[in-house]
Design a protein around this motif. Structure first.
Motif, PDB file in Angstrom:
ATOM      1  N   TYR A 165      62.410  28.162 -34.388  1.00 56.34           N
ATOM      2  CA  TYR A 165      63.351  28.079 -35.508  1.00 56.34           C
ATOM      3  C   TYR A 165      64.452  27.084 -35.153  1.00 56.34           C
ATOM      4  CZ  TYR A 165      66.630  29.859 -39.104  1.00 56.34           C
ATOM      5  OH  TYR A 165      67.499  29.985 -40.161  1.00 56.34           O
ATOM      6  N   VAL A 166      64.455  25.917 -35.816  1.00 58.23           N
ATOM      7  CA  VAL A 166      65.504  24.926 -35.592  1.00 58.23           C
ATOM      8  C   VAL A 166      66.738  25.406 -36.353  1.00 58.23           C
ATOM      9  CG1 VAL A 166      66.133  22.496 -35.719  1.00 58.23           C
ATOM     10  CG2 VAL A 166      63.729  23.149 -35.461  1.00 58.23           C
ATOM     11  N   HIS A 167      67.749  25.785 -35.626  1.00 54.50           N
ATOM     12  CA  HIS A 167      68.908  26.482 -36.200  1.00 54.50           C
ATOM     13  C   HIS A 167      70.125  26.190 -35.339  1.00 54.50           C
ATOM     14  CE1 HIS A 167      71.021  29.786 -38.266  1.00 54.50           C
ATOM     15  NE2 HIS A 167      71.462  30.146 -37.068  1.00 54.50           N
ATOM     16  N   PRO A 168      71.343  26.091 -35.877  1.00 46.83           N
ATOM     17  CA  PRO A 168      71.758  26.282 -37.271  1.00 46.83           C
ATOM     18  C   PRO A 168      71.640  24.978 -38.058  1.00 46.83           C
ATOM     19  CG  PRO A 168      73.674  25.944 -35.911  1.00 46.83           C
ATOM     20  CD  PRO A 168      72.488  25.913 -34.982  1.00 46.83           C
ATOM     21  N   GLU A 169      72.251  24.938 -39.254  1.00 42.66           N
ATOM     22  CA  GLU A 169      72.261  23.713 -40.044  1.00 42.66           C
ATOM     23  C   GLU A 169      72.893  22.586 -39.230  1.00 42.66           C
ATOM     24  OE1 GLU A 169      73.875  23.993 -43.926  1.00 42.66           O
ATOM     25  OE2 GLU A 169      72.660  25.715 -44.527  1.00 42.66           O
ATOM     26  N   GLY A 170      72.263  21.422 -39.272  1.00 43.66           N
ATOM     27  CA  GLY A 170      72.731  20.284 -38.484  1.00 43.66           C
ATOM     28  C   GLY A 170      72.072  20.178 -37.129  1.00 43.66           C
ATOM     29  N   ALA A 171      71.278  21.168 -36.747  1.00 41.59           N
ATOM     30  CA  ALA A 171      70.610  21.139 -35.444  1.00 41.59           C
ATOM     31  C   ALA A 171      69.455  20.140 -35.468  1.00 41.59           C
ATOM     32  CB  ALA A 171      70.105  22.527 -35.074  1.00 41.59           C
ATOM     33  N   VAL A 172      69.000  19.751 -34.271  1.00 36.47           N
ATOM     34  CA  VAL A 172      67.862  18.848 -34.125  1.00 36.47           C
ATOM     35  C   VAL A 172      66.906  19.408 -33.090  1.00 36.47           C
ATOM     36  CG1 VAL A 172      69.203  16.800 -34.735  1.00 36.47           C
ATOM     37  CG2 VAL A 172      68.996  17.451 -32.330  1.00 36.47           C
ATOM     38  N   ALA A 173      65.647  19.039 -33.219  1.00 40.88           N
ATOM     39  CA  ALA A 173      64.652  19.328 -32.178  1.00 40.88           C
ATOM     40  C   ALA A 173      63.875  18.036 -31.978  1.00 40.88           C
ATOM     41  CB  ALA A 173      63.739  20.474 -32.585  1.00 40.88           C
ATOM     42  N   TRP A 174      64.368  17.206 -31.084  1.00 42.77           N
ATOM     43  CA  TRP A 174      63.782  15.892 -30.862  1.00 42.77           C
ATOM     44  C   TRP A 174      62.868  15.911 -29.635  1.00 42.77           C
ATOM     45  CZ3 TRP A 174      69.219  13.362 -31.554  1.00 42.77           C
ATOM     46  CH2 TRP A 174      69.420  13.054 -32.906  1.00 42.77           C
ATOM     47  N   SER A 175      61.999  14.923 -29.566  1.00 44.86           N
ATOM     48  CA  SER A 175      61.148  14.683 -28.391  1.00 44.86           C
ATOM     49  C   SER A 175      60.454  15.966 -27.946  1.00 44.86           C
ATOM     50  CB  SER A 175      61.988  14.064 -27.265  1.00 44.86           C
ATOM     51  OG  SER A 175      62.485  12.802 -27.665  1.00 44.86           O
ATOM     52  N   ALA A 176      60.808  16.447 -26.736  1.00 46.38           N
ATOM     53  CA  ALA A 176      60.176  17.660 -26.217  1.00 46.38           C
ATOM     54  C   ALA A 176      60.409  18.843 -27.142  1.00 46.38           C
ATOM     55  CB  ALA A 176      60.717  17.957 -24.814  1.00 46.38           C
ATOM     56  N   GLY A 177      61.562  18.878 -27.834  1.00 51.61           N
ATOM     57  CA  GLY A 177      61.846  19.969 -28.757  1.00 51.61           C
ATOM     58  C   GLY A 177      60.872  20.015 -29.912  1.00 51.61           C
ATOM     59  N   THR A 178      60.435  18.853 -30.398  1.00 58.98           N
ATOM     60  CA  THR A 178      59.448  18.803 -31.478  1.00 58.98           C
ATOM     61  C   THR A 178      58.109  19.379 -31.023  1.00 58.98           C
ATOM     62  OG1 THR A 178      60.501  16.860 -32.458  1.00 58.98           O
ATOM     63  CG2 THR A 178      58.207  17.263 -33.039  1.00 58.98           C
ATOM     64  N   ILE A 179      57.703  19.029 -29.811  1.00 56.48           N
ATOM     65  CA  ILE A 179      56.428  19.547 -29.286  1.00 56.48           C
ATOM     66  C   ILE A 179      56.489  21.068 -29.165  1.00 56.48           C
ATOM     67  CG2 ILE A 179      54.854  19.529 -27.317  1.00 56.48           C
ATOM     68  CD1 ILE A 179      55.590  16.666 -26.815  1.00 56.48           C
ATOM     69  N   ILE A 180      57.629  21.585 -28.695  1.00 51.18           N
ATOM     70  CA  ILE A 180      57.767  23.044 -28.566  1.00 51.18           C
ATOM     71  C   ILE A 180      57.661  23.705 -29.935  1.00 51.18           C
ATOM     72  CG2 ILE A 180      59.377  24.894 -27.961  1.00 51.18           C
ATOM     73  CD1 ILE A 180      60.412  23.059 -25.719  1.00 51.18           C
TER      74      ILE A 180
END
Length: 432
Positions: A94-109
């Motif tokens: 869950y990418v949270h809160p508003e305005g958060a990012v999940a880039w690079s390794a975070g996207t794969i997770i």
């Protein structure tokens, strides 16, 4: 006849009542949330492992990963994916809160979780491997072997969970970025929710890992990692660990040049904490250059090269600091903007040290080239600190001096300095 017809209806009602009671009992369980904000480091693996253990012990309905990360270690990311795959408890990204990012390794997770969700106005993507160029820009990593391995990994995770494999591939190959609406439209995620409570309502009744989630009204609990893992998480942030290393080395410079102030102990402590944070995975060339620079700066403090050694030492320290920046791929899997921020955070202290050293060298040069000033003592006034008969001590311009008097001078009397012989003054009682 009517009685016979009423019996199935009554039995159906009883069955529905039992199902409702069972559903309500299941909904009284908890859903554990674990904070995965910040850089993905070895501490992230340990925290997730501890959270899964807690979730199993408490028989939690599911585990939610709260993601807000620029990425991090690729080895750590694959370990997180392994923990998710082996967990019998459903894991929700869950990418949270508003305005958060999940880039690079975070996207794969996120792609590798059993259910993927985003809060409104969040972003995922920027998973193309990049590295800093000598000019401070970023260039894509051209190692096709590594890049293809990452593409295969993210595609397989997307395929396993029924997600868009084309978008998953483009995250890596084209640096694709998607907001929450786009990610759901392209079947990269399943849910958009403004809060964990709203997410619980949306996933209620979903079947994952042979379990039907009854999460409506479930108790949401935030996992609190043990203090040792929190401390390790703080230390393992690459920027903090790098700064601790540099602060420790600079403290050693100060401590060796001014012994007895305790800076050596502080420097060694900071150095040890930095090494722990980096997991002892330190660039040997960077360590050598920084130690060489330290030695040259120390040599400058005890020589007369008028800054030549200090300049050489400072260059070594700055180059070593650059090598400390954790941007080597695939060890660190973060976007270019985050790499530049880390570089600035680690190089800036070296530049500040350079300005300080330049100022100190300038002052030393002024002192060395200044005209010689001859101390003038003859005829000056001092005060006897004890009885001079004929030897004792006098106070002159705030300093204690050995003195020898002509005749006897009582304590507290004023004397006139006749001459100076090394560290001793010849005095006589002041004429009244």
């Amino acid at each position: 006849m009517n009685r016979g017809r009423r019996m199935p209806a009554r039995m159906l009602g009883i069955a529905l009542l039992f199902l409702l009671i069972a559903g309500q009992a299941q909904a009284t369980g908890n859903v554990l949330m674990v904070d995965m904000k910040g850089t993905i480091t070895p501490a992230s693996d340990d925290i997730l492992s501890a959270a899964l253990e807690r979730a199993r012990a408490e028989d939690s309905l599911a585990l939610i990963l709260l993601l807000d990360t620029p990425g991090g270690g690729l080895a750590e990311t694959t370990e997180i994916l392994r923990l998710i795959d082996e967990s019998k408890i459903p894991v929700i990204g869950y990418v949270h809160p508003e305005g958060a990012v999940a880039w690079s390794a975070g996207t794969i997770i996120l792609i590798g979780t059993d259910l993927a969700a985003m809060a409104p106005h969040t972003i995922i993507g920027s998973a193309q491997p990049v590295q800093l160029s000598p000019t401070g820009g970023t260039v894509p990593v051209n190692d096709s072997k590594t890049t293809n391995a990452i593409v295969a990994l993210i595609e397989e995770k997307a395929r396993k969970h029924g997600r868009n494999t084309t978008a998953a591939r483009e995250f890596v190959l084209s640096n694709l970025n998607l907001n929450a609406d786009e990610a759901k439209s392209f079947r990269v995620i399943e849910h958009i929710a403004s809060s964990p409570e709203e997410l619980m309502d949306q996933i209620n009744g979903t079947r994952i890992k042979n379990t039907t989630l009854i999460t409506q009204g479930a108790d949401l609990k935030l996992f609190e990692p043990p203090i040792n893992l929190l401390f390790l998480k703080l230390l393992s942030d690459p920027t903090i660990a790098g700064l601790l290393m540099l602060i420790g080395l600079y403290s050693l410079i100060y401590g060796f040049s001014s012994p007895g102030m305790g800076a050596e102990v502080f420097g060694l402590t900071a150095l040890a904490l930095g090494l722990i944070g980096l997991g002892f995975n330190v660039n040997v060339g960077a360590i050598f250059l920084i130690l060489l620079g330290l030695g040259l700066i120390l040599a400058e403090l005890h020589s007369h090269t008028f800054g030549a050694l200090a300049v050489a030492g400072l260059i070594c320290v700055i180059v070593g600091s650059i090598l400390f920046v954790p941007t080597s791929f695939p060890e660190w899997y973060v976007p270019g903007s985050y790499q530049r921020s880390m570089a600035l955070a680690l190089i800036l202290p070296s530049l500040i040290l350079g300005l300080f050293m330049a100022f100190a060298i300038y002052k030393v040069a002024l002192a060395r080239f200044a005209p010689v000033v001859v101390d003038v003592f003859e005829g000056e006034e001092a005060v006897a600190l004890d009885r001079l008969d004929p030897k004792g001590y006098v106070l002159f311009q705030g300093e204690y001096w050995q003195a020898e008097a002509e005749g006897t001078v009582e304590k507290g009397e004023k004397v006139t300095i006749m001459s100076r012989e090394g560290s001793k003054l010849r005095v006589m009682a002041k004429q009244r």
